[in-house]
Design a protein around this motif. Structure first.
Motif, short mmCIF file in Angstrom:
data_model
loop_
_atom_site.label_atom_id
_atom_site.label_comp_id
_atom_site.label_asym_id
_atom_site.label_seq_id
_atom_site.Cartn_x
_atom_site.Cartn_y
_atom_site.Cartn_z
N ALA A 1 -38.46 -9.97 7.30
CA ALA A 1 -38.87 -8.64 7.76
C ALA A 1 -38.38 -7.57 6.80
N GLU A 2 -39.07 -6.46 6.76
CA GLU A 2 -38.73 -5.28 5.95
C GLU A 2 -38.85 -5.53 4.46
N LYS A 3 -38.58 -6.76 3.99
CA LYS A 3 -38.58 -7.04 2.55
C LYS A 3 -39.85 -7.76 2.10
N THR A 4 -40.80 -7.90 3.02
CA THR A 4 -42.13 -8.37 2.62
C THR A 4 -43.13 -7.35 3.16
N LEU A 5 -44.30 -7.32 2.52
CA LEU A 5 -45.34 -6.40 2.96
C LEU A 5 -46.46 -7.18 3.65
N ALA A 6 -46.87 -6.69 4.80
CA ALA A 6 -47.97 -7.32 5.52
C ALA A 6 -49.23 -6.48 5.31
N LEU A 7 -50.15 -6.98 4.51
CA LEU A 7 -51.41 -6.27 4.28
C LEU A 7 -52.29 -6.49 5.50
N ASP A 8 -52.77 -5.43 6.12
CA ASP A 8 -53.63 -5.55 7.30
C ASP A 8 -52.94 -6.37 8.39
N LEU A 9 -51.74 -5.94 8.77
CA LEU A 9 -50.93 -6.67 9.74
C LEU A 9 -51.67 -6.95 11.04
N ASP A 10 -52.33 -5.93 11.58
CA ASP A 10 -52.95 -6.12 12.89
C ASP A 10 -54.08 -7.14 12.82
N GLU A 11 -54.86 -7.08 11.75
CA GLU A 11 -55.93 -8.07 11.58
C GLU A 11 -55.33 -9.47 11.43
N ALA A 12 -54.24 -9.56 10.69
CA ALA A 12 -53.59 -10.86 10.50
C ALA A 12 -53.08 -11.41 11.84
N LEU A 13 -52.49 -10.54 12.67
CA LEU A 13 -51.96 -10.99 13.96
C LEU A 13 -53.10 -11.38 14.90
N ASP A 14 -54.18 -10.59 14.85
CA ASP A 14 -55.38 -10.92 15.61
C ASP A 14 -55.84 -12.35 15.31
N GLN A 15 -55.95 -12.64 14.05
CA GLN A 15 -56.39 -13.98 13.64
C GLN A 15 -55.42 -15.04 14.12
N ALA A 16 -54.13 -14.74 13.95
CA ALA A 16 -53.11 -15.71 14.36
C ALA A 16 -53.20 -15.97 15.86
N ARG A 17 -53.39 -14.91 16.64
CA ARG A 17 -53.50 -15.08 18.09
C ARG A 17 -54.69 -15.96 18.45
#
Lengths: 255, 255
Positions: free
Chosen positions: A228-244
């Motif tokens: 956390a904090e030391k990596t960047l999540a590009l399009d985090l919400d889209e990524a979490l959507d997919q993961a869900r």
């Protein structure tokens, strides 16, 4: 309304973007209004013309620089005075990290402040916590392994396949690593990705995003652990959507 | 490719949105693919029909609920069996917070998991750190004051004007508070906003965004301090952009 404000409160820092390739600078430009943007892919001179880059950004009025995206090191030739300073400081055997450090030192010497992508757009930073799914083990040892790999400047991610097999990222990158994991028939596969302990976090933070999740789902990697904090999540919400929707677990672990 | 995966890895949690008014549910729907969305503003029945709301979400296959946005308490009448349960649990003198707690308890009793806006979209949470500008004092005492106000269920924000004057938020909300501060001629004004210590952070987190920054700039409030992780930043990057261009300082303080 308020009366006259102390001058220091009216101080505006004008941030310019030095944009390399990939999705990060595109996302940054969508989210942040930069004072000026210099697209290194269409910059007509070789990237060794570092002093010329500086002059362009200064003439545009920029006081701070944000560096984002990948840069092809092969284009660092035909050095001008600034480029020569950078090359000398980095030394003849410099790896990518050392060259970048020297470049940063040059920009700072020229009076620019350096702002990371995670500074100008903090919502890009991977938050801490179980972001989706559920975690049933302690992720520390895998992250330590990823960090150790980073320390050797080899890669920043590892995948645990089954009980005993660990795959390591190399110069080919995280998505290639994930594809390799797809060929292993283990039932339980977990990806760990962390920042290199020695790297300057204002530039070159490890990134992940929806593409990483898609690749992981295809390869049977069901759990993704990021620092956390030391990596960047590009399009985090889209990524979490997919993961869900794929039933994957994603966790940000505080450093 | 991987062999058969243990069933637990294929578990997909279907999250439904109960959308109230305001910008938060709009942003959530842009960012998160909900399994089903029930817009409470266009829901044809009174909001006392809590059991009916439950049935709708169950029939749609939702296993978890995310509650977001403002709900007009005046519409909580014509109680069905579920509504009566909620009203009884909350008690006759219930404040907004207690009514919400009872509603959550009902949904949980009906087998739903509750997911906060900050859970389904973690990038909405205010990150910790000096997000833009520079901070020259310790923000703790102002945040403590905001929290104390929240504990009394009055408001969640305070503004420090000059040396000794503190303005307190009331039911009229943060933007009205900021406008009041605009009428005070003090040179240095600082906004503090924090979560109520007793509130269920899965629902009803305090929010701020570009509108807050615009109002602050107009009112001569040059520094905005938010409790990190426990407040939601709507359109964080746009808000920071505005703050940068206005020379405002925004800070997220870890709880």
């Amino acid at each position: 309304m308020a009366g006259a404000l102390p001058a220091r409160w009216n101080r505006i820092v004008k941030i310019g973007l030095l944009a390399g390739s990939g999705r990060l600078p595109i996302i940054l430009r969508e989210r942040v209004t930069f004072h000026h943007c210099l697209d290194l892919a269409t910059w007509p001179r070789p990237l060794g013309a570092v002093q010329a880059i500086c002059q362009t950004m200064k003439q545009a009025g920029c006081e701070a620089l944000c560096l984002a995206g990948a840069v092809d090191r092969q284009r660092f030739h035909d050095l001008d005075e600034g480029g020569a300073w950078v090359a000398q400081r980095a030394g003849p055997e410099a790896g990518d990290g050392q060259l970048l450090d020297a470049l940063i030192a040059y920009f700072e010497q020229q009076g620019f402040k350096i702002r990371g992508a995670g500074d100008v757009s903090p919502s890009l930073r991977t938050p801490a916590g179980v972001l989706t799914g559920a975690l049933s083990f302690d992720p520390t040892s895998g992250l330590v392994r990823a960090r150790t790999l980073g320390q050797q400047d080899v890669g920043q991610a590892v995948i645990h396949c089954g009980e005993t097999l660990w795959l390591y990222e190399d110069a080919a990158g995280t998505n290639t690593l994930i594809k390799r994991a797809g060929e292993i028939p283990a039932a339980v596969k977990t990806l760990f990705k962390a920042a290199k302990p020695q790297q300057d976090l204002r530039v070159d933070m490890p990134t992940w995003g929806p593409e990483t999740v898609r690749a992981a789902a295809q390869a049977g990697v069901r759990t993704l652990i990021f620092e956390a904090e030391k990596t960047l999540a590009l399009d985090l919400d889209e990524a979490l959507d997919q993961a869900r929707h794929q039933g994957l677990t994603i966790v940000g672990v505080a450093p």
